[in-house]
Scaffold this motif. Structure first.
Motif, PDB file in Angstrom:
ATOM      1  N   GLY A   7       0.800  -1.224   0.000  1.00 57.34           N
ATOM      2  CA  GLY A   7       0.000   0.000   0.000  1.00 57.34           C
ATOM      3  C   GLY A   7       0.826   1.264   0.000  1.00 57.34           C
ATOM      4  N   ASP A   8       2.029   1.217   0.554  1.00 55.59           N
ATOM      5  CA  ASP A   8       2.883   2.405   0.580  1.00 55.59           C
ATOM      6  C   ASP A   8       3.374   2.785  -0.810  1.00 55.59           C
TER       7      ASP A   8
ATOM      8  N   LEU B 195      -2.012   8.283  -2.117  1.00 52.07           N
ATOM      9  CA  LEU B 195      -3.232   7.925  -1.396  1.00 52.07           C
ATOM     10  C   LEU B 195      -3.028   7.824   0.107  1.00 52.07           C
ATOM     11  N   SER B 196      -1.790   7.903   0.568  1.00 50.33           N
ATOM     12  CA  SER B 196      -1.497   7.627   1.977  1.00 50.33           C
ATOM     13  C   SER B 196      -2.202   8.579   2.942  1.00 50.33           C
ATOM     14  N   PHE B 197      -2.479   9.813   2.527  1.00 49.17           N
ATOM     15  CA  PHE B 197      -3.137  10.746   3.442  1.00 49.17           C
ATOM     16  C   PHE B 197      -4.584  10.331   3.729  1.00 49.17           C
ATOM     17  N   LEU B 198      -5.160   9.474   2.908  1.00 48.28           N
ATOM     18  CA  LEU B 198      -6.538   9.032   3.109  1.00 48.28           C
ATOM     19  C   LEU B 198      -6.674   8.097   4.308  1.00 48.28           C
TER      20      LEU B 198
ATOM     21  N   LEU C   8      -9.935   6.815   7.602  1.00 46.19           N
ATOM     22  CA  LEU C   8     -10.485   5.482   7.793  1.00 46.19           C
ATOM     23  C   LEU C   8     -10.044   4.804   9.079  1.00 46.19           C
ATOM     24  N   LEU C   9      -9.055   5.352   9.756  1.00 40.08           N
ATOM     25  CA  LEU C   9      -8.558   4.723  10.980  1.00 40.08           C
ATOM     26  C   LEU C   9      -9.679   4.525  11.984  1.00 40.08           C
TER      27      LEU C   9
ATOM     28  N   ILE D 142     -14.282  14.069   0.306  1.00 43.07           N
ATOM     29  CA  ILE D 142     -13.975  12.641   0.339  1.00 43.07           C
ATOM     30  C   ILE D 142     -15.264  11.924   0.711  1.00 43.07           C
ATOM     31  N   ASP D 143     -15.718  11.066  -0.191  1.00 43.07           N
ATOM     32  CA  ASP D 143     -16.940  10.308   0.043  1.00 43.07           C
ATOM     33  C   ASP D 143     -16.582   9.012   0.748  1.00 43.07           C
TER      34      ASP D 143
END
Length: 78
Positions: free
Chosen positions: A9-10, A15-18, A22-23, A46-47
């Motif tokens: 994923g990295d 996209l990492s700031f998203l 979600l955390l 952001i939906d």
């Protein structure tokens, strides 16, 4: 067809700031934010979608006092 390639994923650093949205949730991000990110445009919103009302309620409780997050629309029956 069987050439599925797993990626870290990295690798998708844009996209990492998203992750922060979600955390601690069971949310799924969808919508135009991905187009904005990959086109180098400002992300307008952001939906985030949830599987059921309980997941949405849990997130509302978690972020209700956090001014960085705002529930703009609540489509409970979509």
């Amino acid at each position: 067809m069987g050439d599925l390639m797993l990626r870290d994923g990295d690798e998708f650093f844009k996209l990492s700031f998203l992750k922060r949205f979600l955390l601690g949730t069971n949310g799924i991000i969808a919508g135009g934010c991905f187009k904005n990110i990959f086109n180098g445009e400002r992300v307008k919103d952001i939906d985030i979608f949830f599987r059921d009302k309980r997941d949405l309620s849990d997130v509302n409780k978690k972020y209700q006092d956090n001014s960085d997050f705002t529930l703009l629309k609540n489509f409970m029956n979509v």
